[in-house]
Design a protein around this motif. Structure first.
Motif, short mmCIF file in Angstrom:
data_model
loop_
_atom_site.label_atom_id
_atom_site.label_comp_id
_atom_site.label_asym_id
_atom_site.label_seq_id
_atom_site.Cartn_x
_atom_site.Cartn_y
_atom_site.Cartn_z
N ARG A 31 -7.31 10.88 -1.18
CA ARG A 31 -6.65 9.63 -1.59
C ARG A 31 -6.11 8.98 -0.34
O ARG A 31 -5.40 9.62 0.43
N ARG A 54 -6.13 -3.17 -9.05
CA ARG A 54 -7.35 -2.78 -9.75
C ARG A 54 -7.38 -1.27 -9.89
O ARG A 54 -6.67 -0.57 -9.16
N PRO A 55 -8.21 -0.75 -10.82
CA PRO A 55 -8.30 0.71 -10.96
C PRO A 55 -8.81 1.37 -9.68
O PRO A 55 -9.48 0.71 -8.87
N ALA A 56 -8.52 2.65 -9.53
CA ALA A 56 -8.95 3.39 -8.34
C ALA A 56 -10.46 3.42 -8.26
O ALA A 56 -11.15 3.50 -9.27
N ARG A 57 -10.98 3.32 -7.04
CA ARG A 57 -12.43 3.46 -6.83
C ARG A 57 -12.66 4.39 -5.65
O ARG A 57 -11.75 4.68 -4.89
N ARG A 58 -13.91 4.84 -5.51
CA ARG A 58 -14.20 5.80 -4.44
C ARG A 58 -15.29 5.25 -3.52
O ARG A 58 -16.20 4.57 -3.97
N TRP A 59 -15.15 5.58 -2.24
CA TRP A 59 -16.14 5.21 -1.24
C TRP A 59 -16.76 6.48 -0.69
O TRP A 59 -16.05 7.47 -0.44
N GLU A 72 -10.61 7.73 -1.92
CA GLU A 72 -10.20 7.11 -3.18
C GLU A 72 -9.00 6.20 -2.94
O GLU A 72 -8.07 6.57 -2.23
N TYR A 73 -9.07 5.03 -3.53
CA TYR A 73 -7.96 4.08 -3.37
C TYR A 73 -8.00 3.06 -4.50
O TYR A 73 -9.08 2.68 -4.95
N ALA A 74 -6.83 2.67 -4.96
CA ALA A 74 -6.76 1.61 -5.99
C ALA A 74 -6.42 0.31 -5.28
O ALA A 74 -5.26 0.07 -4.96
N ASP A 96 -17.58 -5.43 -0.52
CA ASP A 96 -18.53 -5.15 -1.60
C ASP A 96 -19.40 -3.92 -1.35
O ASP A 96 -20.51 -3.84 -1.86
N ARG A 98 -19.68 0.37 -1.43
CA ARG A 98 -19.07 1.62 -1.89
C ARG A 98 -19.28 2.73 -0.88
O ARG A 98 -19.14 3.90 -1.18
#
Ligand SMILES: [Zn+2]
Length: 414
Positions: A31, A54-59, A72-74, A96, A98
């Motif tokens: 995180r 925004r909800p958390a997303r992962r790269w 992971e970061y929101a 844009d 991931r």
């Protein structure tokens, strides 16, 4: 050392903090948050007030061995005074995407040096995804100045996918590099190039070398009326080579119809000898040429016409080239060889632009030189299913871009 600090060292990106680390299956998830305090707009990079979260997303980040690392970061959305409501900029990834910047640079670097199976296997992603990554990396690295101050350009088409699709390539003769590429090979395609460089830059263009394809001439005459068009000599010479081949095929047919299969066979095999450069012929090939001279006068005449046209381009003075071309045209028109009568007609129509080569000495040789590399790239890019990705590969491999993926330094023995 705290585990979060350890993870930060492992990730190797300076401008982020790690707040937590955990495992999901075989992935290490970290995180993270940007190390800067105030959110920034992903469009322009300026600090902007937060709008909502925004909800958390992962790269996906570069893994260690077989271990994948995910960040992971929101993110929040920002309300930028210039750009409107946008997702915030994160320091580890391009807009844009991931994947992290390090991951994308590694993918582009590998795509430069090895084939698609290897790249996909090393990174554990589909080849089509590599295509999207390359488009992003190239868009970020292309020199925006490459379209400014163009003076002498070359325009050429390149066919891929078994000649069903085309891209148009524009090269800068002075800097010897590809500066633009677009899907298609029509006047519209080239219009897009002119729209991109703008009217001022178009007015500064002095010379454009092209093949004799009609589409490009139309666009050049419309968008850059002052530019001097030079027909690529190799495309002109190819007209003559194709004509020789046509004469040869006609003769094979005649011999077959006249029930002389041996003669038909001999001529059928002579294609290579007839089309090869004179100085590249082996002694055995010279003999075959001599046999043609003796037994197949029209075919030998076609051969001489092809060779003499090449000689016109070797002239160094414009006046003598003009005289020689005029003589050639007379000869070709009276040669009683239909394919050459047709070639003469085409050449007569475009005489000035063909002779312009003598003074400028410019050809589309650079793009032709890129051709074998392009073939290889097209084969690799085959799985991309888009011209955009192929063009991305083109710039990546022939555009002089430097990609610096994070690589370990030299080994220190201690
Ligand atoms: Zn902005």
């Amino acid at each position: 050392m705290r585990i979060t600090k350890f993870a930060r060292v492992l990730i190797g990106i300076a401008s982020l903090f790690v707040t937590d680390v955990f495992f999901v299956d075989t992935c290490l998830v970290a995180r993270v948050r940007p190390s800067w305090r105030q959110p920034r707009c992903a469009c322009c990079g300026k600090i902007a007030p937060g709008y909502d979260r925004r909800p958390a997303r992962r790269w996906v980040h570069l893994g260690v061995g077989a271990l994948r690392i995910l960040l992971e970061y929101a993110p929040c959305r920002v309300h930028c005074p210039d750009c409107g409501v946008h997702i915030e900029k994160v320091p580890w990834a391009r807009r844009d995407s991931r994947f992290t910047i390090d991951f994308e640079d590694m993918a582009a670097y590998l795509a430069q040096i090895t084939n698609k199976t290897e790249v996909a296997a090393i990174l554990g992603i589909a080849w089509a995804t590599v295509g999207n990554i390359i488009e992003r990396v190239v868009a970020g690295k292309l020199d925006p100045e490459r379209l400014a101050d163009l003076k002498r350009i070359g325009i050429d088409e390149f066919s891929y996918r078994r000649r069903h699709r085309y891209i148009t390539i524009v090269v800068d003769h002075d800097k010897q590099r590809i500066v633009w590429a677009g899907e298609g090979n029509s006047a519209n395609t080239l219009d897009t190039f002119f729209a991109e460089i703008g009217e001022d830059a178009a007015a500064k263009l002095e010379i454009a070398t092209i093949d004799m394809a009609g589409g490009y001439i139309k666009s050049l005459e419309k968008n850059a009326p002052n530019v001097q068009i030079v027909f690529d000599r190799f495309h002109v010479q190819k007209l003559a080579s194709d004509a020789v081949d046509q004469v040869r095929r006609d003769m094979v047919r005649q011999y077959r119809e006249g029930d002389d299969p041996d003669a038909a066979k001999t001529i059928k095999r002579s294609r290579f000898v007839l089309l090869k450069n004179r100085w590249d012929l082996s002694p055995k090939e010279w003999d075959r040429l001599a046999a043609i001279q003796e037994h197949n006068a029209p075919l030998y005449r076609a051969y001489l016409l092809k060779e003499s046209l090449a000689a016109v381009f070797e002239e160094t003075r414009a006046s003598s080239a003009k005289r020689e071309l005029a003589r050639w045209l007379k000869w070709a028109s009276r040669s009683k060889l239909k394919p050459f009568v047709r070639v003469a007609r085409t050449i007569r129509q475009h005489k000035e632009r063909i002779l312009a080569y003598i003074e400028t000495r410019l050809t589309n040789g650079i793009t032709e030189g890129f051709n074998s590399k392009l073939r290889m790239i097209a084969r690799r890019a085959f799985g991309f299913h888009s011209a955009g990705a192929l063009i991305g590969m083109l710039f990546l491999c022939c555009g002089g871009l430097t990609i610096d993926p994070p690589l370990p330094g030299p080994w220190c023995p201690w």
